[in-house]
Write an enzyme that holds these catalytic residues in place. Sequence first.
Site, PDB file in Angstrom:
ATOM      1  N   GLY A 186       0.102  -6.828   4.982  1.00 51.64           N
ATOM      2  CA  GLY A 186      -1.315  -7.053   4.735  1.00 51.64           C
ATOM      3  C   GLY A 186      -2.150  -7.394   5.961  1.00 51.64           C
ATOM      4  N   GLU A 187      -1.503  -7.532   7.107  1.00 54.29           N
ATOM      5  CA  GLU A 187      -2.227  -8.042   8.267  1.00 54.29           C
ATOM      6  C   GLU A 187      -2.849  -6.913   9.098  1.00 54.29           C
ATOM      7  OE1 GLU A 187      -0.706 -10.414  11.980  1.00 54.29           O
ATOM      8  OE2 GLU A 187       0.289 -11.062  10.141  1.00 54.29           O
ATOM      9  N   ALA A 188      -4.100  -7.080   9.463  1.00 56.13           N
ATOM     10  CA  ALA A 188      -4.840  -6.011  10.147  1.00 56.13           C
ATOM     11  C   ALA A 188      -4.134  -5.486  11.403  1.00 56.13           C
ATOM     12  CB  ALA A 188      -6.246  -6.497  10.483  1.00 56.13           C
TER      13      ALA A 188
END
Length: 385
Positions: free
Chosen positions: A142-144
Site C-alpha cells: 500500500g505504500e506509495a
Amino acid sequence: MCSIILCLCAKHTRTPKQLKDELGEVVAEMEAMEGGGLATDESKPSNKAKQTSIGRKKFNMDPKKGIEYLIEHNLLVSTPEDVAQFLYKGEGLNKTAIGDYLGERHDFNERVLRAFVELHDFTDLILVQALRQFLWSFRLPGEAQKIDRMMECFAQRYCQLNPNIFTNTDTCYVLSFAIIMLNTSLHNPSVKDKPSVEQFISMNRGINNGGDLPRELLVSLYESIKTEPFKIPEDDGNDLMHTFFNPDKEGWLWKQAGGRYKSWKRRWFILNDNCLYYFEYTTDKEPRGIIPLENIQVREVQDRHKPHCFELYAAGSEFIKACKTDSEGKVVEGKHTVYRMSAATDEEKDEWIKCVRQSISHNPFYDMLAARKKKAQKTNVHSKS
Ligand SMILES: *[C@@H]1O[C@H](CO)[C@@H](O)[C@H](O)[C@H]1NC(C)=O
Ligand SMILES: *[C@@H]1O[C@H](CO)[C@@H](O)[C@H](O)[C@H]1NC(C)=O
C-alpha cells in the site's frame, strides 16, 4: 519441545509481535515434524520436503526469515535470480508476503525485484494484459514509494520487450496507473463518477512525449477494463482504493454557529475533493458554506451541550479560510477560529475524523504521479528535431 517453550519464556524482552512470530515458527516446525518423528537425517528426501514446507510457512509469517531459513538449509541459493525464481513460482507462498519482500528498500531485495520482473514475459501483450499478469503475481503493497519502484520496473520491462509502442518508460508508467485507476472508477461501487471512453482518452492527452497515443490503443484498453475488472490477489476491495482516491463522505452533523450565540444547527455535510461543504437540506443545490481543508487540522473535543464532538481548526493562522452565504444570500467570508461539529454516534464521529484526516494528509501518490505525467508530457529534446 519443552526446551523450545522454556526458551520462549526465559527472555522477557520480546515484544508481543516477536513472541507471536516465534510461536508461529514453533508451530510450523511442529506441524512439519508430525508423523515423521524427529528424523534428523539431512539426506532423506522427505526431510527436504519438510524443510521446504517449514521455509514457506516461515516466509508467509516473515518473508526475510523464510528466505534465510531456506538458504541456511541449502534449499535456495543466495542470488537475486534464485530467490526471484522461488517467488515467481510462488508455490505455497502468500502473495501479500511476496509483495512485502519485493517492496523492501534494501539492495538485495531491489535486485530480486528486478530479476522477478524479468521472469515475466510481456512480449506482444497489450499493456492491460501485461498488467493483469504482473499484478496477479504478488500483491502490490500500500505504500506509495514501494508502488513507485515496482511500477517503474514493470514499465521498463514492458518497454524493453515492446519497443515500438511508447516513446519512453514514463508514458508506459503513467498509462499503467491511468488503467489501474480506471478499473477502480468503473468497478468500485463507491465511485459514483464513471468515466466514458472519451473522458479516458482526454485524460491521457499528450502523455506520449507531448503527443497523443493512438486512439485505437486507448479504446481497446478502456474496453478491456470495462468488460473484465483487474483481479488482484488477497483482494479486500479497499486497499488500493485508499491509496489512489481521497475519501468521500456525507451525512448529517450538528454545526455550532460562529456568532455570539453559539447555537447549533443541523446541516448536511459532504466531504469531497479536499473540501467540506454543508447544506441546509440534502436536496439543496447550493451549499450554505464551503470549508477548503487546506492548512486545517481536526481534533476530538468535549462539549457541555452536545455529545460526540470534533472540530476543525487552522494550523498556523487564527481564522479558517472559508465562505458561506449570509441571510440575504450573499457570499461572505467565514469568521470561524474553529468549526465545531457534533455527530450522532461515537462511531460516526470517529469515521468523520478519519476521513477528514485522510483527506488533508498529503497524498504522496498524487505528487509522484503528477511529476511523472509532466515528464511524459514534455516533448523531449531528441524528438524535437
Ligand atoms: C496472506 O497474508 C495476509 C497478511 O498477513 C492475510 O491477511 C491473508 O489472509 C493471507 N492469505 C492467505 C491465503 O493465507
Ligand atoms: C479493480 O476493481 C475491483 C472492483 O472494485 C477491485 O476489487 C480490484 O482490486 C481492482 N483492481 C486493482 C488492480 O485495483
